[in-house]
Scaffold this motif. Structure first.
Motif, PDB file in Angstrom:
ATOM      1  N   PRO A 297      13.602  19.657   0.883  1.00 50.64           N
ATOM      2  CA  PRO A 297      13.325  18.519   1.764  1.00 50.64           C
ATOM      3  C   PRO A 297      13.734  17.195   1.113  1.00 50.64           C
ATOM      4  CG  PRO A 297      11.307  19.256   0.712  1.00 50.64           C
ATOM      5  CD  PRO A 297      12.381  20.242   0.325  1.00 50.64           C
ATOM      6  N   GLU A 298      13.930  16.188   1.955  1.00 50.30           N
ATOM      7  CA  GLU A 298      14.197  14.827   1.490  1.00 50.30           C
ATOM      8  C   GLU A 298      13.039  13.949   1.934  1.00 50.30           C
ATOM      9  OE1 GLU A 298      16.801  13.230  -0.136  1.00 50.30           O
ATOM     10  OE2 GLU A 298      17.691  15.177  -0.641  1.00 50.30           O
ATOM     11  N   PHE A 299      12.274  13.439   0.962  1.00 48.13           N
ATOM     12  CA  PHE A 299      11.101  12.632   1.266  1.00 48.13           C
ATOM     13  C   PHE A 299      11.444  11.147   1.326  1.00 48.13           C
ATOM     14  CE2 PHE A 299       9.245  16.369  -0.983  1.00 48.13           C
ATOM     15  CZ  PHE A 299       8.551  16.890   0.097  1.00 48.13           C
ATOM     16  N   THR A 300      10.649  10.409   2.074  1.00 44.08           N
ATOM     17  CA  THR A 300      10.876   8.971   2.259  1.00 44.08           C
ATOM     18  C   THR A 300       9.685   8.182   1.731  1.00 44.08           C
ATOM     19  OG1 THR A 300      12.190   9.379   4.250  1.00 44.08           O
ATOM     20  CG2 THR A 300      11.332   7.156   3.951  1.00 44.08           C
ATOM     21  N   LEU A 301       9.973   7.145   0.967  1.00 46.84           N
ATOM     22  CA  LEU A 301       8.977   6.196   0.479  1.00 46.84           C
ATOM     23  C   LEU A 301       9.199   4.843   1.145  1.00 46.84           C
ATOM     24  CD1 LEU A 301       9.067   6.810  -3.374  1.00 46.84           C
ATOM     25  CD2 LEU A 301       7.019   7.058  -1.969  1.00 46.84           C
ATOM     26  N   HIS A 302       8.116   4.228   1.608  1.00 50.03           N
ATOM     27  CA  HIS A 302       8.170   2.859   2.116  1.00 50.03           C
ATOM     28  C   HIS A 302       7.332   1.960   1.224  1.00 50.03           C
ATOM     29  CE1 HIS A 302       9.538   3.479   6.564  1.00 50.03           C
ATOM     30  NE2 HIS A 302      10.309   4.103   5.711  1.00 50.03           N
ATOM     31  N   ALA A 303       7.817   0.749   0.987  1.00 47.13           N
ATOM     32  CA  ALA A 303       7.089  -0.246   0.206  1.00 47.13           C
ATOM     33  C   ALA A 303       6.676  -1.397   1.108  1.00 47.13           C
ATOM     34  CB  ALA A 303       7.948  -0.754  -0.942  1.00 47.13           C
ATOM     35  N   PHE A 304       5.511  -1.956   0.825  1.00 52.37           N
ATOM     36  CA  PHE A 304       4.977  -3.088   1.579  1.00 52.37           C
ATOM     37  C   PHE A 304       4.497  -4.151   0.603  1.00 52.37           C
ATOM     38  CE2 PHE A 304       4.497   0.696   4.145  1.00 52.37           C
ATOM     39  CZ  PHE A 304       4.964   0.303   5.390  1.00 52.37           C
ATOM     40  N   HIS A 305       4.770  -5.393   0.955  1.00 51.48           N
ATOM     41  CA  HIS A 305       4.431  -6.526   0.097  1.00 51.48           C
ATOM     42  C   HIS A 305       3.183  -7.219   0.624  1.00 51.48           C
ATOM     43  CE1 HIS A 305       5.046 -10.606  -1.710  1.00 51.48           C
ATOM     44  NE2 HIS A 305       5.453  -9.869  -2.715  1.00 51.48           N
ATOM     45  N   SER A 306       2.220  -7.420  -0.263  1.00 51.05           N
ATOM     46  CA  SER A 306       0.978  -8.092   0.108  1.00 51.05           C
ATOM     47  C   SER A 306       1.202  -9.607   0.195  1.00 51.05           C
ATOM     48  CB  SER A 306      -0.109  -7.800  -0.911  1.00 51.05           C
ATOM     49  OG  SER A 306      -1.294  -8.496  -0.614  1.00 51.05           O
ATOM     50  N   ALA A 307       0.652 -10.208   1.243  1.00 46.80           N
ATOM     51  CA  ALA A 307       0.818 -11.655   1.424  1.00 46.80           C
ATOM     52  C   ALA A 307       0.210 -12.415   0.253  1.00 46.80           C
ATOM     53  CB  ALA A 307       0.152 -12.085   2.720  1.00 46.80           C
TER      54      ALA A 307
END
Length: 251
Positions: A236-246
């Motif tokens: 499988p190919e997994f996906t990571l998402h990043a989010f920036h805190s205000a």
């Protein structure tokens, strides 16, 4: 859901071991700012990925947290003094402590949307203003590689993906976390063979077909009839998402 206390001893072996852990750690670190000082790995499991993150960034102070005794003990062996027991829906840390919070292969486990919301809320709470939250998304979809095994499993009962990218982004936005990048990595050693898939089916890997459910049998029979019973299909190919805190007004 699998019993992760029972799974702890064989967990790494059944999920690609060190090669998969190396791929996951490298992908996570590609989204972690060089300046980060403290990182929390939520649901760190056996610590096989957490340890690699810590080893790759000696200046980064890494902490792991996991709910189950079996997993936390194994993680503590790998990261002495850096692992605590705790529920990802009520993290045992004060507000604004970590520069980075990660949750790898966690959000997909929850059947109740309220649990997903609670985890993301907690990750946002312990994250410092300007920090980064990194999480896997769409895990179940990643395992569908278009193989003959996937064709057999296509008609199995499903529930809405609690880690769907759009759902995770919506919850993140509610806590002032904005998109900050994404990447993909290969789940090395996780390509399914028919025989292994039957074993996973029997032990409760597929949450809508729990152990002992008669609805398992037609799937097990069809899987057992596939050719090349021991040959793994593509990883499988997994996906990571990043989010920036205000950043706070004061910052």
């Amino acid at each position: 859901m699998l019993d992760y206390d029972e799974e702890a001893d064989a967990y790494d072996t059944l999920r690609g071991g060190e090669p998969r852990a190396a791929a996951a750690a490298d992908a996570v670190l590609s989204l972690v700012p060089d300046r980060a000082g403290r990182l929390l790995d939520v649901a760190c499991g056996t610590g096989i990925v957490t340890r690699r993150i810590a080893a790759a960034r000696p200046a980064l102070r890494v902490t792991g947290v996991d709910l189950t005794d079996g997993m936390a003990r194994r993680a503590a062996d790998r990261l002495p003094g850096a692992v605590v027991r705790g529920d990802s829906r009520a993290l045992p840390f004060p507000d604004d402590v970590f520069d980075v919070v990660t949750s790898v292969w966690l959000l997909h486990l929850f059947a109740d949307p309220a649990d997903t919301r609670a985890v993301i809320a907690e990750c946002a709470r312990v994250l410092r203003p300007g920090g980064v939250y990194v999480t896997t998304v769409d895990k179940a979809a990643a395992h569908d590689v278009g193989s003959d095994i996937d064709a057999v499993l296509a008609s199995r009962p499903r529930r809405p993906a609690s880690d769907a990218a759009a759902v995770v982004a919506e919850h993140a936005l509610a806590h002032l976390l904005s998109p900050a990048g994404q990447t993909r990595f290969t789940g090395r050693g996780q390509g399914r063979s028919p025989r292994r898939t039957v074993t996973d089916l029997r032990r409760g890997w597929f949450t809508t077909l729990p152990p002992g459910d008669p609805a398992q049998e037609p799937f097990a029979t069809r899987l057992a009839a596939l050719p090349d019973q021991e040959r793994p299909r593509p990883d499988p190919e997994f996906t990571l998402h990043a989010f920036h805190s205000a950043v706070s007004a004061e910052g």
